[in-house]
Motif scaffolding. Structure first.
Motif, PDB file in Angstrom:
ATOM      1  N   LYS A 563       0.843  -1.197   0.000  1.00 28.98           N
ATOM      2  CA  LYS A 563       0.000   0.000   0.000  1.00 28.98           C
ATOM      3  C   LYS A 563       0.876   1.245   0.000  1.00 28.98           C
ATOM      4  O   LYS A 563       2.008   1.223   0.485  1.00 28.98           O
ATOM      5  N   LEU A 564       0.329   2.330  -0.553  1.00 25.11           N
ATOM      6  CA  LEU A 564       1.044   3.593  -0.591  1.00 25.11           C
ATOM      7  C   LEU A 564       0.570   4.505   0.544  1.00 25.11           C
ATOM      8  O   LEU A 564      -0.630   4.608   0.814  1.00 25.11           O
ATOM      9  N   TYR A 565       1.528   5.166   1.199  1.00 30.19           N
ATOM     10  CA  TYR A 565       1.220   6.093   2.286  1.00 30.19           C
ATOM     11  C   TYR A 565       2.025   7.382   2.088  1.00 30.19           C
ATOM     12  O   TYR A 565       3.174   7.332   1.629  1.00 30.19           O
ATOM     13  N   PHE A 566       1.419   8.509   2.435  1.00 25.47           N
ATOM     14  CA  PHE A 566       2.191   9.733   2.563  1.00 25.47           C
ATOM     15  C   PHE A 566       2.940   9.668   3.887  1.00 25.47           C
ATOM     16  O   PHE A 566       2.342   9.438   4.946  1.00 25.47           O
ATOM     17  N   ASP A 567       4.240   9.865   3.819  1.00 20.01           N
ATOM     18  CA  ASP A 567       5.093   9.742   5.008  1.00 20.01           C
ATOM     19  C   ASP A 567       5.254  11.124   5.652  1.00 20.01           C
ATOM     20  O   ASP A 567       6.235  11.824   5.428  1.00 20.01           O
ATOM     21  N   LEU A 568       4.270  11.495   6.457  1.00 23.26           N
ATOM     22  CA  LEU A 568       4.284  12.795   7.122  1.00 23.26           C
ATOM     23  C   LEU A 568       4.993  12.706   8.461  1.00 23.26           C
ATOM     24  O   LEU A 568       4.996  11.647   9.102  1.00 23.26           O
ATOM     25  N   PRO A 569       5.577  13.818   8.905  1.00 27.05           N
ATOM     26  CA  PRO A 569       6.003  13.866  10.310  1.00 27.05           C
ATOM     27  C   PRO A 569       4.780  13.624  11.191  1.00 27.05           C
ATOM     28  O   PRO A 569       3.642  13.856  10.764  1.00 27.05           O
ATOM     29  N   PRO A 570       4.958  13.173  12.420  1.00 26.30           N
ATOM     30  CA  PRO A 570       3.814  12.833  13.276  1.00 26.30           C
ATOM     31  C   PRO A 570       2.851  14.009  13.464  1.00 26.30           C
ATOM     32  O   PRO A 570       3.268  15.150  13.663  1.00 26.30           O
ATOM     33  N   ILE A 571       1.554  13.701  13.351  1.00 28.05           N
ATOM     34  CA  ILE A 571       0.509  14.672  13.691  1.00 28.05           C
ATOM     35  C   ILE A 571       0.156  14.413  15.148  1.00 28.05           C
ATOM     36  O   ILE A 571      -0.658  13.557  15.483  1.00 28.05           O
ATOM     37  N   TYR A 572       0.781  15.136  16.035  1.00 31.86           N
ATOM     38  CA  TYR A 572       0.632  14.867  17.454  1.00 31.86           C
ATOM     39  C   TYR A 572      -0.598  15.571  18.020  1.00 31.86           C
ATOM     40  O   TYR A 572      -0.984  16.659  17.581  1.00 31.86           O
ATOM     41  N   PHE A 573      -1.201  14.925  19.006  1.00 34.75           N
ATOM     42  CA  PHE A 573      -2.309  15.499  19.756  1.00 34.75           C
ATOM     43  C   PHE A 573      -1.944  15.499  21.237  1.00 34.75           C
ATOM     44  O   PHE A 573      -1.283  14.577  21.722  1.00 34.75           O
ATOM     45  N   ASP A 574      -2.381  16.523  21.925  1.00 32.60           N
ATOM     46  CA  ASP A 574      -2.202  16.535  23.371  1.00 32.60           C
ATOM     47  C   ASP A 574      -3.083  15.470  24.004  1.00 32.60           C
ATOM     48  O   ASP A 574      -4.103  15.057  23.433  1.00 32.60           O
ATOM     49  N   TYR A 575      -2.702  15.043  25.188  1.00 37.85           N
ATOM     50  CA  TYR A 575      -3.471  14.019  25.902  1.00 37.85           C
ATOM     51  C   TYR A 575      -4.905  14.482  26.091  1.00 37.85           C
ATOM     52  O   TYR A 575      -5.167  15.602  26.548  1.00 37.85           O
ATOM     53  N   ASP A 576      -5.855  13.634  25.701  1.00 35.07           N
ATOM     54  CA  ASP A 576      -7.278  13.881  25.899  1.00 35.07           C
ATOM     55  C   ASP A 576      -7.797  15.014  25.005  1.00 35.07           C
ATOM     56  O   ASP A 576      -8.864  15.555  25.250  1.00 35.07           O
ATOM     57  N   LYS A 577      -7.040  15.385  23.940  1.00 31.37           N
ATOM     58  CA  LYS A 577      -7.451  16.476  23.069  1.00 31.37           C
ATOM     59  C   LYS A 577      -7.533  15.986  21.627  1.00 31.37           C
ATOM     60  O   LYS A 577      -6.931  14.982  21.256  1.00 31.37           O
ATOM     61  N   TRP A 578      -8.295  16.719  20.809  1.00 32.49           N
ATOM     62  CA  TRP A 578      -8.358  16.386  19.390  1.00 32.49           C
ATOM     63  C   TRP A 578      -8.178  17.625  18.495  1.00 32.49           C
ATOM     64  O   TRP A 578      -8.259  17.529  17.286  1.00 32.49           O
ATOM     65  N   ASN A 579      -7.919  18.795  19.098  1.00 29.35           N
ATOM     66  CA  ASN A 579      -7.683  19.972  18.277  1.00 29.35           C
ATOM     67  C   ASN A 579      -6.285  19.899  17.642  1.00 29.35           C
ATOM     68  O   ASN A 579      -5.364  19.302  18.199  1.00 29.35           O
ATOM     69  N   ILE A 580      -6.143  20.511  16.477  1.00 28.71           N
ATOM     70  CA  ILE A 580      -4.877  20.484  15.740  1.00 28.71           C
ATOM     71  C   ILE A 580      -3.886  21.428  16.408  1.00 28.71           C
ATOM     72  O   ILE A 580      -4.135  22.627  16.524  1.00 28.71           O
ATOM     73  N   ARG A 581      -2.754  20.887  16.851  1.00 27.99           N
ATOM     74  CA  ARG A 581      -1.740  21.703  17.509  1.00 27.99           C
ATOM     75  C   ARG A 581      -1.006  22.570  16.492  1.00 27.99           C
ATOM     76  O   ARG A 581      -0.991  22.288  15.296  1.00 27.99           O
ATOM     77  N   ALA A 582      -0.363  23.635  16.995  1.00 27.77           N
ATOM     78  CA  ALA A 582       0.340  24.569  16.112  1.00 27.77           C
ATOM     79  C   ALA A 582       1.434  23.869  15.311  1.00 27.77           C
ATOM     80  O   ALA A 582       1.626  24.133  14.117  1.00 27.77           O
ATOM     81  N   ASP A 583       2.178  22.936  15.965  1.00 29.70           N
ATOM     82  CA  ASP A 583       3.248  22.247  15.241  1.00 29.70           C
ATOM     83  C   ASP A 583       2.692  21.338  14.149  1.00 29.70           C
ATOM     84  O   ASP A 583       3.307  21.150  13.102  1.00 29.70           O
TER      85      ASP A 583
END
Length: 681
Positions: A563-583
């Protein structure tokens, strides 16, 4: 927020003798006991079927009781085509209620549909696509505030906090006045009183909480208030009464009045009513300018723009008042504008459900320039939520309080905030460039046009410069690019609150086909006919696959298990959160450009959590994270949402098995990830 709704609607507590023909549910409804009214209307529906009048009252009851899922259930029936097929009509206010409850439930696309219908019935227009983009911008913008709950909150309602020196004053229904005192029918709780508590520099109480002294509090409601600069005069909202008993208008409504009291030797004197009160409407939510010369308040007096509007009245040196003046259509709408607060610099903060927002009541600010209030700006998250956010006050340049019922949707809590960002609109430098779809190189001599919803146009040419740079206010714009030999293109963008942000359009080349005339040969000197055929250059199949794997510009494509995947840097989330962080926004912005380049690529966003928390909670959390990622790419990166599927997997597919080892915080962070699979091209 039920307690503070005393100062939102006119009280419906007229103590008249009801006709024997009125049902028990109607009697509860007319006295404002919406909790019991809803229960009784449920029985009537079961007994008598889905009658229109019962549906109207039960949906209103649940709406006023903040039970939005149940309100939606009955509003959906009431506003459905099947139900009113015979009647052909229903009150337009129910379209607005649908917009409100769907927003509170986080269903913004459906909510905007009903808002558009509501406005259409009022001969007004709403651009639904633009409205959704604006709402998402509120949710996804960089935070201008940090917030935390205040330590004085209890299981009751607290709101309307004001800090004077080292004392916080606030309103609450935490205690009754006595064993035999009645409770407020709407909330089934005690009536509101004004309290105070001394705090340290971190706003942590250092003394017991007690009621304000003197004659301010009574057996009725005392709500929002403000003090003069010297602290010796208080203006406050209170149920209209005489000698401790409510006063009613001709139809049994008990309005809210503004009262004033002065302090002598530390004791508050008997409050006096302000002269512009009127039994037939409410006057409430006072806020005083720093110099004490202008009193702002909210009222549903005749002659306004709709429900409650914000007014101002001059306070004369001799203690008299001029006639109240409505702040006008820039601030007020056909719905509710309330809880005004005037900052030290004269800016107006207020709550509204008439301006576009995130949910029920949102907080806004109107900048005062040249003695004129400018177009209100939504304060965004985290100040605003899907529920009621109101009664904001500052006690210094950057810190203050506001109230919200976001925690349990009914009772209110006070939150402390610190302003960390720029809340007023200002221009930011935005850079625009145009690139070739196939080569990813910028196109010299491309023409650029940038226009907003008001058709204000900026235009420029790249020439030998890679970027066309202009200063713009944040908001939605149309970005158009044209170049010789390319097909022109327009796309919508949102200019962000960032300096030197880059906005790109990829253009497709035009294909030129030369068709010679019949009989043309090398001796024929006439020019051949040329038919220009404009086709989009779409790479497909194996060619596109190889191009994706070999394209090193932006996030690379890798192959795993066929399978093909886009190899992005990690999309991190804060604990217990789902909003998109600035980084993560920076990563997704670059990814959006890649997806813009390859328009025939479809992806699936898979989101995963760590193993902390219950299985069911983690499943819901991962779904929210996947959806949040999709929404960011669609509404900020402008990738067509139809090209993106999303799915949450909870903790079911960890990269590191934390059930068999003692995982570190780094291990948990690795498991909290998003993956971007190419599912079609």
């Amino acid at each position: 927020m039920k307690t503070k709704l005393l100062f939102v609607f006119v009280l419906l507590i007229g103590q008249t003798i009801f006709s024997q023909r009125k049902s028990r549910a109607d009697r509860f409804f007319e006295t404002g006991d919406y909790i019991n009214a809803a229960l009784q209307y449920e029985e009537e529906l079961n007994r008598e079927g889905y009658r229109k009048d019962i549906l109207e009252k039960i949906s209103t009851s649940y709406y006023n009781a903040f039970q939005f899922q149940k309100a939606y259930r009955y509003l959906k029936i009431l506003t459905s085509g099947k139900f009113y097929a015979k009647d052909k009509s229903y009150d337009n206010s129910y379209n607005f209620k649908m917009y409100q409850v769907l927003s509170a439930l986080g269903k913004y696309e459906k909510a905007v549909e009903f808002l558009a219908l509501y406005k259409k019935n009022k001969s007004e227009e709403l651009n639904k696509e633009s409205a959704i983009a604006v709402i998402e911008a509120f949710k996804l913008k960089d935070d201008d505030y940090t917030i935390s709950p205040l330590k004085i909150n209890s299981n009751a309602s607290e709101f309307a906090a004001v800090k004077v020196d080292s004392t916080i004053y606030f309103s609450s229904d935490r205690n009754s006045n006595g064993f035999m005192d009645k409770s407020y029918k709407w909330t089934h709780r005690p009536f509101l009183d004004i309290y105070k508590v001394r705090v340290n520099e971190k706003n942590i109480p250092t003394t017991d909480i007690e009621k304000i002294s003197g004659e301010i509090n009574s057996k009725l409601h005392e709500g929002n208030f403000c003090f003069t600069k010297d602290g010796n005069t208080i203006y406050f909202s209170k149920s209209n009464s005489e000698k401790g008993k409510k006063k009613y208008d001709s139809i049994g409504n008990n309005s809210i009045f503004l009262y004033k009291s002065t302090k002598t030797d530390g004791i508050w004197k008997t409050p006096e009513k302000l002269p512009f009160n009127n039994t037939n409407y409410s006057v409430e939510h006072p806020s005083l300018s720093t110099d004490g010369k202008i009193l702002y308040f909210s009222s549903n007096m005749p002659g306004g723009y709709g429900d409650f509007d914000i007014y101002r009245v001059l306070v004369n040196q001799d203690g008299t008042y001029d006639e109240p003046v409505n702040l006008g259509a820039t601030i007020n709408t056909a719905n509710r504008e309330q809880f005004p607060f005037i900052s030290k610099d004269g800016h107006l903060f207020f709550s509204s459900n008439g301006h576009l927002g995130l949910g029920m009541m949102d907080l806004f600010v109107s900048e005062r320039k040249n003695n004129v209030f400018k177009k209100p700006v939504n304060l965004g998250a985290p100040i605003n939520s899907r529920y009621d956010d109101f009664s904001l006050t500052y006690y210094n340049e950057t810190d203050g309080f506001f109230a919200s019922n976001r925690k349990n949707k009914t009772d209110d809590d006070i939150y402390l905030f610190s302003q960390i960002g720029e809340i007023f609109l200002k221009e930011y430098k935005a850079r625009f460039t145009v690139k070739d779809f196939a080569s990813d190189s910028y196109i010299p001599d491309a023409d650029i046009f940038v226009s907003n919803l008001e058709n204000q146009l900026h235009e420029g040419k790249l020439d030998k410069q890679e970027f066309f740079t202009i200063s713009l206010f944040p908001g939605k714009y149309d970005f158009t690019a044209t170049a010789k030999g390319y097909k022109s293109k327009t796309k919508s963008i949102i200019v962000k609150e960032k300096e030197n942000e880059v906005y790109v359009i990829y253009l497709d080349k035009e294909i030129v086909s030369v068709v010679e005339e019949n009989g043309n040969n090398e001796n024929n000197t006439s020019a051949p006919n040329k038919d220009i055929v404009t086709n989009k250059e779409n790479l497909t199949g194996e060619k596109l696959r190889n191009t994706l794997l070999n394209d090193k510009v932006g996030p690379p494509v890798i192959e795993k298990n066929g399978k093909l995947y886009f190899d992005l840097p990690p999309i991190y989330f804060d604990y217990d959160k789902w909003n998109i962080r600035a980084d993560s926004k920076k990563v997704l912005d670059e990814f959006a450009l890649k997806l813009e380049k390859y328009k025939s690529v479809y992806i699936k966003i898979s989101s995963h959590t760590d193993s902390r928390g219950t299985d069911s909670y983690n499943q819901v959390l991962s779904e929210k994270r996947a959806e949040s990622t999709r929404n960011y790419l669609a509404l900020v990166g402008y990738v067509n949402a139809r090209r993106m599927k999303f799915e949450g997997f909870g903790e079911s597919i960890p990269l590191i098995d934390c059930d068999t080892k003692n995982c570190s915080e780094e291990d948990h962070q690795i498991n909290r990830r998003s993956e971007f699979e190419i599912i079609k091209y």
